[in-house]
Design an enzyme around this catalytic site. Structure first.
Site, PDB file in Angstrom:
ATOM      1  N   GLU A 255       0.847  -1.192  -0.267  1.00 42.90           N
ATOM      2  CA  GLU A 255       0.161  -0.437  -0.073  1.00 42.90           C
ATOM      3  C   GLU A 255       1.180   0.909   0.182  1.00 42.90           C
ATOM      4  OE1 GLU A 255      -1.279   3.483   2.209  1.00 42.90           O
ATOM      5  OE2 GLU A 255      -1.561   1.486   3.270  1.00 42.90           O
ATOM      6  N   CYS A 294      -1.201   8.894   4.012  1.00 39.42           N
ATOM      7  CA  CYS A 294      -1.076   7.678   2.829  1.00 39.42           C
ATOM      8  C   CYS A 294      -2.163   8.108   1.194  1.00 39.42           C
ATOM      9  CB  CYS A 294      -0.885   6.428   2.492  1.00 39.42           C
ATOM     10  SG  CYS A 294      -2.279   5.922   3.919  1.00 39.42           S
TER      11      CYS A 294
END
Length: 683
Positions: A255, A294
């Site tokens: 990720e 993120c």
């Protein structure tokens, strides 16, 4: 100097040497040192596989889920301690809430998922398949816990959430974990793990912690292990390309930070609700966790004719954000995680400025409250403008991991879609629009390049969790630059830690293997009526073959009058030429009702408390007057229910396969799964 400890093979140990220094992000003062030097990484993984894995594999999904629930409840009693440390990462109270209580929320959410799994250590995946005409050969898919360990290499921005959202899933699946948090904020992760271990809730070997370098841990992984990584795309690529990962075909979930975008719809104008929603969402995404997410918005796409209005509105909104010491209640944005992070953000912004201009904020100065702007890792929100997004690569390729975003114009929705794809894959994208057709066009056009898409408008904005909030029941990950991985997602995430195996055999054999009755398996007939048995007394395969019931035209007429369902096929005097039927046909729900009358033992009180529902009801063959109906009624699956209150009746849910048959026995007239709530003898 305080040195963080590693939790390895059931012991708290310190690494050798001085280790890496960790700093208070607000004051710049040294906090602790972290080192994993001298740790035997191979032994740590073997301990997880040999001690933690067998213990977890023996537990059922329900036991693992209740373990997560108990852990979440325990951690909530230590929130003050966690918040006090979180401030030292530069996070405000609101930032810390997302990290700490959001992480604990993941434990609760995954604990609740136990109800979607059987009360066994493994489960069936999907439908079973009959592979023979004689109903003697079939197949199904099993999911069993992997025999390895989950190695989580996490990012610095969410030291609690990043750990808990991952281990909640692997623990529910029955797989232990070794967690390696980013060193800069590992002091907060260590505090949480110390409380987890002190609670005694997890079995030995279920969780280990490394505070410092990951060393040579990837040299010792195997095919039954799972490695997850959260962080930069470049580091992720390096880890994913490790020769042992490739040679052993080790599942690797990445990720990676991505260039997430938000789009202002063409129909949105200043003064509308959606306009205000858009400005508020952009400011929140730029300033929450000082932009160190993120999922944070990095690219802002707005209609060309609204560009100047958006620029002015964002400048006003950002100027109202008080920056400084997160302990001060007036502060809305804290510092970056450290001086190194601030230097890296400035370097990336300098690269972005090759094709963009800075229209809000300063790289060199920032006004802060109750803090020292230089000693602390503070940075002004930085809004850039790029007026030629189709001809500039930088805003679509370079990420400054801080309070930085680039504003860009577009002409039409197709251009907005094309620009969103120039990021080459992101974790999430949003569009703010009150026009559902525009929303549909954007979602269907852009979905290939984004792991999650949020549509914001006046109707949902108040209760929306927002652009940057991954949720336990939704997948988190994205294609391309975002890593090509997927985590969380409810049951989907749990299955990443389970091995799927196709199993073939007779229905009776597969019933014995799976613990779930497979159609056409041998039933346990005879004895007392199944409804007279307590939950514990019922066995999978307990079966009742009922007496027969003759279906008459009078039955059909009376049911039509009682229900009000006078569909033409249920009427005697219908002309059945050019229809699917030969004559008057019985209502499907009449057949199901008569089935209940045949299999229900209703003459005295029994352990069955209530009918809980019907699943997978199908009517597969018309039933005409003169047909004799009988039922094959079989105990298919049992699911224990937890007590919510001490006064609750101890109970479980029993699923029954209901096969409705006529004189020919095959094919079936109908089939369904009914659920009953059945009393347990013991609480």
């Amino acid at each position: 100097m305080l040195q963080l400890e590693n939790y390895i093979a059931g012991e708290w140990v310190k690494g050798a040497g001085e280790g890496q220094l960790l700093y208070d992000a607000v004051t710049g003062e040294p906090l602790a040192a972290a080192s994993t030097k001298g740790i035997d990484f191979k032994a740590a993984l073997e301990y997880a596989r040999n001690t933690g894995n067998p213990a977890l594999r023996r537990m059922t999904f329900h036991e693992r889920g209740n373990m997560l629930k108990a852990l979440a409840i325990h951690l909530r009693t230590h929130l003050d301690k966690f918040y006090a440390l979180s401030y030292r990462t530069g996070a405000t109270r609101a930032d810390s809430w997302v990290d700490i209580e959001g992480g604990i929320g993941n434990l609760f959410a995954n604990a609740s998922l136990r109800r979607k799994f059987p009360d066994s250590p493994f489960c069936i995946d999907g439908e079973s398949h009959n592979l023979s005409r004689g109903n003697t050969f079939m197949a199904t898919h099993l999911l069993v816990p992997k025999e390895g360990v989950a190695i989580h290499i996490n990012a610095f921005n969410f030291p609690v959430w990043g750990m808990l959202e991952k281990i909640a899933v692997n623990l529910l699946a029955g797989v232990p974990a070794v967690v390696k948090p980013a060193t800069a904020t590992a002091f907060l992760t260590e505090a949480v793990v110390k409380e987890i271990i002190a609670s005694g809730i997890l079995p030995k070997g279920a969780l280990q912690l490394l505070c410092g370098s990951a060393g040579d841990i990837l040299d010792h992984v195997g095919s039954q292990d799972v490695v997850t990584f959260t962080g930069s795309a470049s580091t992720g690529l390096m880890l994913k390309s490790h020769p042992v990962i490739l040679r052993e075909s080790v599942p690797f979930n990445m990720e990676a930070d991505s260039l997430n975008c938000i789009v202002l719809g063409k129909t949105v104008s200043p003064g509308t609700a959606e306009w205000d929603i858009f400005i508020k969402e952009v400011r929140k995404e730029m300033t929450t966790k000082a932009g160190q997410k993120c999922t944070a918005v990095r690219r802002i796409f707005v209609p060309k004719d609204k560009l100047e209005d958006v620029q002015r509105a964002l400048a006003v909104s950002l100027s109202q954000t008080t920056i400084g010491n997160p302990l001060n209640e007036k502060v809305r944005m804290g510092s970056l995680a450290g001086q190194q992070q601030r230097r890296e953000v400035k370097e990336q912004v300098s690269k972005l400025l090759a094709s963009s201009q800075l229209i809000y904020g300063s790289l060199d100065s920032v006004e802060v409250m109750d803090a020292d702007a230089e000693k602390g890792a503070f940075l002004s929100p930085l809004l850039l403008l790029n007026e030629n997004p189709f001809h500039s690569s930088e805003p679509h390729e370079i990420e400054a991991f801080g309070p930085v975003a680039t504003l860009m114009p577009y002409d039409n929705i197709d251009d907005a879609i094309a620009l969103s794809k120039k990021g080459k894959g992101s974790l999430c994208s949003s569009i703010v629009t009150g026009d559902d057709r525009e929303a549909r066009d954007y979602v269907l056009g852009a979905a290939t390049h984004h792991g999650r898409i949020l549509v914001l408008n006046e109707t949902c904005a108040k209760e929306s969790t927002g652009h940057g909030s991954p949720l336990p029941l939704l997948v988190h990950g994205g294609p391309g630059r975002a890593g090509g991985g997927e985590e969380m997602g409810g049951m989907r995430g749990v299955k990443h830690y389970l091995q799927r195996t196709a199993v073939q055999g007779s229905p009776t054999t597969l019933t014995a293997i799976t613990g779930v009755y497979q159609q056409y398996a041998k039933g346990n007939t005879g004895g007392i009526h199944p409804f007279k048995k307590y939950f514990e007394e019922l066995q999978i395969g307990d079966q009742l073959i009922t007496e027969k019931r003759l279906i008459t035209s009078e039955d059909i007429d009376q049911f039509a009058d009682l229900s009000g369902d006078h569909f033409y096929a249920h009427l005697r005097d219908t002309d059945f030429n050019d229809t699917m039927f030969e004559q008057q046909v019985a209502h499907g729900y009449l057949i199901m009702s008569l089935a209940a009358g045949l299999f229900v033992d209703s003459y005295e009180k029994n352990p069955v408390l209530l009918n809980y529902g019907i699943d997978e009801l199908r009517f597969t063959k018309p039933v005409y007057p003169g047909t004799e109906l009988h039922i094959r009624f079989t105990c298919k699956e049992k699911i224990t229910q937890d007590k919510k209150e001490d006064t609750d009746i101890p109970r479980g849910i029993v699923k029954w396969l209901v096969e409705m048959l006529d004189d020919t026995d095959e094919p079936l007239v109908g089939v369904a799964t009914i659920l009953t709530m059945v009393r347990r003898k013991e609480g």
